[in-house]
Design an enzyme around this catalytic site. Structure first.
Site, mmCIF file in Angstrom:
data_model
loop_
_atom_site.group_PDB
_atom_site.id
_atom_site.type_symbol
_atom_site.label_atom_id
_atom_site.label_comp_id
_atom_site.label_asym_id
_atom_site.label_seq_id
_atom_site.Cartn_x
_atom_site.Cartn_y
_atom_site.Cartn_z
ATOM 1 N N HIS A 291 0.831 -1.205 0.000
ATOM 2 C CA HIS A 291 0.000 0.000 0.000
ATOM 3 C C HIS A 291 0.870 1.262 0.000
ATOM 4 C CE1 HIS A 291 -3.772 2.192 1.277
ATOM 5 N NE2 HIS A 291 -2.859 3.049 1.686
ATOM 6 N N GLU A 292 1.858 1.308 0.903
ATOM 7 C CA GLU A 292 2.693 2.511 1.011
ATOM 8 C C GLU A 292 3.602 2.676 -0.206
ATOM 9 O OE1 GLU A 292 1.700 4.580 3.168
ATOM 10 O OE2 GLU A 292 0.489 3.103 4.241
#
Length: 163
Positions: free
Chosen positions: A131-132
Protein backbone atom coordinates in the site's frame (compact mmCIF):
# COMPACT_ATOMS: atom_id res chain seq x y z
CA UNK A 1 6.19 17.58 16.60
CA UNK A 2 2.73 18.60 15.51
CA UNK A 3 0.75 16.05 13.53
CA UNK A 4 1.05 16.64 9.79
CA UNK A 5 -2.26 16.91 7.95
CA UNK A 6 -3.03 13.93 5.73
CA UNK A 7 -3.65 14.86 2.10
CA UNK A 8 -6.96 13.61 0.71
CA UNK A 9 -7.98 12.14 -2.63
CA UNK A 10 -7.97 14.95 -5.17
CA UNK A 11 -4.66 16.41 -4.01
CA UNK A 12 -2.24 16.13 -6.97
CA UNK A 13 0.67 14.99 -4.75
CA UNK A 14 -1.15 11.68 -4.24
CA UNK A 15 -1.10 10.95 -7.99
CA UNK A 16 2.54 11.99 -8.50
CA UNK A 17 5.43 9.53 -8.54
CA UNK A 18 7.71 10.43 -5.63
CA UNK A 19 11.34 11.43 -6.19
CA UNK A 20 14.18 9.34 -4.76
CA UNK A 21 15.98 10.78 -1.75
CA UNK A 22 19.50 11.89 -2.64
CA UNK A 23 21.46 13.24 0.28
CA UNK A 24 20.23 12.70 3.80
CA UNK A 25 20.05 16.19 5.26
CA UNK A 26 18.11 17.98 7.98
CA UNK A 27 15.03 18.14 5.75
CA UNK A 28 15.00 14.34 5.30
CA UNK A 29 15.60 13.78 9.02
CA UNK A 30 12.69 16.08 9.81
CA UNK A 31 10.52 14.23 7.29
CA UNK A 32 11.27 10.89 8.98
CA UNK A 33 10.43 12.38 12.37
CA UNK A 34 7.11 13.65 10.98
CA UNK A 35 6.34 10.30 9.34
CA UNK A 36 7.03 8.36 12.53
CA UNK A 37 5.03 10.82 14.66
CA UNK A 38 2.15 10.66 12.16
CA UNK A 39 2.00 6.85 12.09
CA UNK A 40 1.92 6.57 15.90
CA UNK A 41 -1.67 7.83 16.00
CA UNK A 42 -4.32 5.16 16.63
CA UNK A 43 -5.61 3.25 13.61
CA UNK A 44 -2.61 3.96 11.39
CA UNK A 45 -0.61 1.14 9.78
CA UNK A 46 1.46 3.33 7.47
CA UNK A 47 2.01 6.88 6.24
CA UNK A 48 3.76 7.71 2.98
CA UNK A 49 5.58 11.02 2.52
CA UNK A 50 3.15 11.92 -0.27
CA UNK A 51 0.29 11.70 2.22
CA UNK A 52 1.80 14.56 4.19
CA UNK A 53 2.54 16.55 1.06
CA UNK A 54 6.19 15.65 0.50
CA UNK A 55 7.15 14.26 -2.90
CA UNK A 56 9.99 12.02 -1.66
CA UNK A 57 10.27 8.22 -1.51
CA UNK A 58 9.82 7.46 2.19
CA UNK A 59 7.20 5.91 4.41
CA UNK A 60 6.65 4.87 8.01
CA UNK A 61 4.79 1.86 9.34
CA UNK A 62 3.18 0.79 12.60
CA UNK A 63 2.29 -2.90 12.60
CA UNK A 64 1.50 -4.67 15.86
CA UNK A 65 3.33 -1.93 17.78
CA UNK A 66 6.46 -2.21 15.63
CA UNK A 67 7.14 1.31 14.32
CA UNK A 68 9.71 2.03 11.65
CA UNK A 69 10.49 3.83 8.42
CA UNK A 70 12.29 3.21 5.16
CA UNK A 71 13.83 5.61 2.66
CA UNK A 72 13.87 4.92 -1.09
CA UNK A 73 11.88 1.70 -0.68
CA UNK A 74 11.75 -0.72 -3.57
CA UNK A 75 9.28 -3.58 -3.56
CA UNK A 76 11.62 -6.49 -4.34
CA UNK A 77 9.55 -9.56 -3.50
CA UNK A 78 5.92 -10.58 -3.50
CA UNK A 79 4.96 -14.16 -2.71
CA UNK A 80 1.90 -16.35 -2.44
CA UNK A 81 -1.38 -16.14 -4.28
CA UNK A 82 -2.91 -12.65 -4.31
CA UNK A 83 -6.00 -12.51 -2.13
CA UNK A 84 -8.74 -10.00 -1.49
CA UNK A 85 -8.23 -8.16 1.79
CA UNK A 86 -10.27 -5.30 3.19
CA UNK A 87 -8.29 -2.14 2.71
CA UNK A 88 -8.73 1.48 3.63
CA UNK A 89 -6.58 4.58 3.36
CA UNK A 90 -6.08 7.71 5.41
CA UNK A 91 -6.27 9.70 2.17
CA UNK A 92 -9.71 8.22 1.41
CA UNK A 93 -11.32 8.34 4.86
CA UNK A 94 -14.23 6.10 5.75
CA UNK A 95 -14.00 3.74 2.78
CA UNK A 96 -12.99 0.08 2.95
CA UNK A 97 -12.94 -2.16 -0.12
CA UNK A 98 -11.58 -5.62 -0.96
CA UNK A 99 -8.21 -5.14 -2.66
CA UNK A 100 -5.96 -7.81 -4.17
CA UNK A 101 -2.72 -8.04 -2.23
CA UNK A 102 0.01 -10.66 -1.96
CA UNK A 103 0.25 -12.37 1.46
CA UNK A 104 4.03 -11.74 1.65
CA UNK A 105 6.04 -8.66 0.65
CA UNK A 106 9.60 -7.42 1.07
CA UNK A 107 11.00 -3.96 0.43
CA UNK A 108 14.59 -2.80 0.49
CA UNK A 109 15.88 0.72 0.99
CA UNK A 110 18.07 2.71 3.34
CA UNK A 111 17.93 4.23 6.81
CA UNK A 112 18.93 7.74 7.92
CA UNK A 113 22.59 6.69 8.06
CA UNK A 114 22.49 5.47 4.45
CA UNK A 115 22.72 1.84 5.52
CA UNK A 116 20.82 -0.77 3.49
CA UNK A 117 17.70 -2.10 5.21
CA UNK A 118 15.00 -4.60 4.35
CA UNK A 119 11.49 -4.82 5.76
CA UNK A 120 9.39 -7.90 5.12
CA UNK A 121 6.29 -9.52 6.46
CA UNK A 122 3.06 -11.36 5.99
CA UNK A 123 -0.53 -10.33 6.54
CA UNK A 124 -0.99 -6.71 7.58
CA UNK A 125 2.73 -5.93 7.19
CA UNK A 126 2.71 -7.27 3.62
CA UNK A 127 -0.42 -5.26 2.87
CA UNK A 128 1.09 -2.08 4.35
CA UNK A 129 4.35 -2.46 2.41
CA UNK A 130 2.42 -2.82 -0.85
CA UNK A 131 0.00 0.00 0.00
CA UNK A 132 2.69 2.51 1.01
CA UNK A 133 4.92 1.66 -1.96
CA UNK A 134 1.90 2.26 -4.20
CA UNK A 135 1.56 5.74 -2.68
CA UNK A 136 5.14 6.52 -3.66
CA UNK A 137 4.33 5.46 -7.22
CA UNK A 138 1.30 7.77 -7.36
CA UNK A 139 -1.28 5.01 -6.86
CA UNK A 140 -4.13 4.76 -4.39
CA UNK A 141 -5.69 1.46 -3.43
CA UNK A 142 -8.81 2.60 -5.31
CA UNK A 143 -6.75 2.28 -8.52
CA UNK A 144 -6.42 -1.45 -7.83
CA UNK A 145 -10.14 -2.15 -7.33
CA UNK A 146 -12.15 -4.13 -9.84
CA UNK A 147 -14.44 -2.06 -12.04
CA UNK A 148 -17.60 -2.60 -9.98
CA UNK A 149 -16.00 -1.78 -6.62
CA UNK A 150 -14.15 1.20 -8.08
CA UNK A 151 -17.40 2.64 -9.40
CA UNK A 152 -19.05 2.15 -5.98
CA UNK A 153 -16.05 3.65 -4.17
CA UNK A 154 -15.97 6.74 -6.38
CA UNK A 155 -19.70 7.24 -5.82
CA UNK A 156 -19.07 7.08 -2.06
CA UNK A 157 -16.21 9.56 -2.40
CA UNK A 158 -18.34 12.03 -4.37
CA UNK A 159 -21.07 11.79 -1.72
CA UNK A 160 -18.68 12.18 1.22
CA UNK A 161 -18.51 15.40 3.20
CA UNK A 162 -14.68 15.58 2.96
CA UNK A 163 -14.41 15.49 -0.84
Amino acid sequence: MPERQIRLLGDPVLKTRSEPIGSIDARVRSLVEDLVDSVKLPGRAGVAAAQIGVNLRAFSYNIDGHIGYILNPVLVELAGEPELVDEGCLSVPGLWYPTKRYPFARVTGIDLDGNPVAVAGEGLMAQALQHETDHLDGLLYLDRLDKENRRAAMKEVRESDWF
